[in-house]
Design an enzyme around this catalytic site. Structure first.
Site, mmCIF file in Angstrom:
data_model
loop_
_atom_site.group_PDB
_atom_site.id
_atom_site.type_symbol
_atom_site.label_atom_id
_atom_site.label_comp_id
_atom_site.label_asym_id
_atom_site.label_seq_id
_atom_site.Cartn_x
_atom_site.Cartn_y
_atom_site.Cartn_z
ATOM 1 N N CYS A 1 0.823 -1.217 0.000
ATOM 2 C CA CYS A 1 0.000 0.000 0.000
ATOM 3 C C CYS A 1 0.854 1.264 0.000
ATOM 4 O O CYS A 1 0.376 2.336 -0.374
ATOM 5 C CB CYS A 1 -0.919 0.013 1.221
ATOM 6 S SG CYS A 1 -2.062 -1.376 1.296
ATOM 7 N N ASN B 1 -3.170 -9.615 7.207
ATOM 8 C CA ASN B 1 -2.500 -9.767 8.501
ATOM 9 C C ASN B 1 -3.386 -10.493 9.508
ATOM 10 O O ASN B 1 -2.915 -11.329 10.288
ATOM 11 C CB ASN B 1 -2.094 -8.393 9.036
ATOM 12 C CG ASN B 1 -0.792 -7.900 8.428
ATOM 13 O OD1 ASN B 1 0.284 -8.329 8.820
ATOM 14 N ND2 ASN B 1 -0.891 -7.015 7.460
ATOM 15 N N VAL C 1 7.115 -21.992 -5.707
ATOM 16 C CA VAL C 1 6.383 -23.259 -5.675
ATOM 17 C C VAL C 1 5.649 -23.400 -7.006
ATOM 18 O O VAL C 1 4.898 -22.517 -7.411
ATOM 19 C CB VAL C 1 5.391 -23.296 -4.503
ATOM 20 C CG1 VAL C 1 4.539 -24.560 -4.560
ATOM 21 C CG2 VAL C 1 6.136 -23.232 -3.172
#
Length: 469
Positions: free
Chosen positions: A47, A319, A84
């Site tokens: 951000c 978060n 991955v």
């Protein structure tokens, strides 16, 4: 007894929050944590990239909450520049490769087993398949690597006279990047396919943002779609074409939003929602998979107002997802009940905020509503610095339940949306909101806070609608 193996795919907010929380609860002898991150940075604030580009904050180090070394010091085996490429659910393993390894030699691919898996692959910027979209000088802005690449391009153009930039898209990133480029001395044109900037607002509120952008010197062309990127003899971008015109550009920034990065999950047969994001339960466990969790921008979240899942890419959610996942992986218990869709941004000194549903969203989920808009001031009208503020409020017909709030105004406007976010979470009616005991003093608010003025007007509108029906 051997330690359990936790594998985390993704080294930003959700993934590393999960790893860190799990480590707090379980030591290395109980839980072996390996995290794979394909980029150069971890635990950073995407951000903040527009403000880094605009020169308002330093970067990239200032935007990093925790470095790879800091994670490793906490016994988290964090492997950078490692991607991955496959999830083998049945075999409880992931295939990984070194990004910088020789691709011709197979990129040093290998399998890594897990007992518990966290998928935090984030989101990818929308990059439509237009001619010239991959030309030098065309930039997406999603990661710190993207921000650095953009700054490198800007540095190469510093001595160019009459520098011109075109921003494609007028959502949060598009508007914020337009302001950043104005600050760097560019002439900026924003090309927007919608009726007004900020499609996260209703068009009448977006018109206020458009007015502010014009005042800042940003040319905004609404209702237009980009058809191709034009390049010069050197292969670099020289203009952006729409159906009706061409807009010269030394630089193009794409601000068309993001989509969940769930290619790995889709290939592994994991459940995805309507927006393409992973579906989880309240504990952030992937539905139908006991030992797989997911969080951050790659998941869909439950919308408490609409009563369905949505994809909302925000660091605040990521978060929280990570904390919930880490607690559950670490042997505790936590849940993420959902969101109400709160977001805030700015263009110059104009603050833009919304929470809950827009009119079109309410209609899409079958909710009937009344809407009101009021104009008030950020402080008592007689107090120096009082600035105008517009508040739009949606309430459900008959019940008066709050459905959404949008706010556009100057200093002190944006964070007022938090009042509405709490009211939405509590499923309050607009009439109940009028009795909220909010703080008052002339430097901070009129006697009736603008949000409460809107609630009073919405209460009257609901009552009038009931009488008329």
């Amino acid at each position: 007894m051997a330690a359990q193996r936790l594998v985390v795919i993704g080294g930003d907010a959700a993934g590393m929050s999960a790893a860190s929380q799990a480590r707090r609860l379980r030591g290395p002898d109980e839980l072996e944590i390996t995290a794979f991150e394909r980029g150069h940075f971890t635990s950073y604030s995407a951000c903040g990239i527009p403000y880094w580009v605009g020169g308002e904050v330093d970067g990239p180090d200032a935007l990093i909450a925790r470095s790879p070394e800091a994670h490793r010091e906490r016994s988290i085996d964090l492997r950078m520049r490692t991607e991955v490429t496959e999830i083998d659910v049945a075999g409880r393993r992931v295939r990984v490769r070194d990004v910088d390894a020789d691709a011709a030699a197979g990129g040093d691919e290998r399998w890594h087993g897990y007992d518990k898996l966290v998928i935090a692959t984030g989101a990818r910027p929308v990059r439509p398949p237009l001619p010239g979209i991959d030309a030098p000088g065309v930039h997406g802005v999603q990661t710190l690597d993207d921000g650095q690449a953009l700054l490198d391009t800007l540095g190469g153009l510093e001595r160019t006279e009459g520098r011109r930039a075109v921003v494609v898209g007028a959502g949060y990133i598009g508007v914020e990047m337009a302001e950043a480029l104005i600050r760097r001395g560019y002439a900026v044109t924003v090309l927007n396919r919608d009726e007004q900037p900020m499609p996260t607002l209703d068009p009448d509120m977006g018109a206020l943002v458009h007015e502010a952008m014009c005042g800042l010197g940003i040319e905004t062309v609404n209702g237009t779609a980009v058809t191709k990127i034009l390049t010069g003899e050197d292969g670099r971008v020289r203009a952006v074409a729409t159906e009706d015109d061409e807009y010269p550009a030394d630089l193009v920034v794409l601000g068309l939003g993001v989509r969940p990065e769930t290619g790995l999950a889709r290939a592994a047969g994991l459940p995805l929602g309507p927006s393409g994001g992973l579906l989880t339960d309240l504990s952030m466990r992937v539905r139908g998979h006991e030992d797989i969790w997911a969080g951050g921008d790659c998941v869909e979240v439950w919308d408490l107002v609409a009563g369905r899942t949505r994809h909302i890419a925000l660091g605040t959610h990521a978060n929280k997802h990570g904390q919930v996942i880490g607690a559950n992986v670490g042997g505790g218990y936590a849940t993420f009940p959902g969101v109400v869709g709160t977001a805030v941004s700015k263009v110059c000194d104009l603050e833009i905020a919304r929470t809950g549903l827009l009119e079109a969203q309410a209609t899409a989920v079958g909710l009937q509503y009344v809407s009101v808009t009021i104009e008030s001031t950020s402080r008592a009208g007689y107090y120096p610095g009082a600035r105008p503020m517009h508040v739009k409020m949606l309430a459900e017909r008959r019940t008066g339940r709050l459905l959404g709030v949008q706010i556009v105004g100057r200093e002190g406007a944006g964070k007022r949306v938090d009042i509405a976010a709490v009211a939405l979470t509590a499923r309050m009616t607009v009439e109940q909101m009028t009795a909220l005991d909010l703080g008052y003093a002339p430097p901070f608010s009129p006697v009736w806070d603008p949000v409460l003025v809107a609630a009073r007007k919405a209460t009257a509108a609901v009552a009038a609608d009931v009488r008329a029906s």
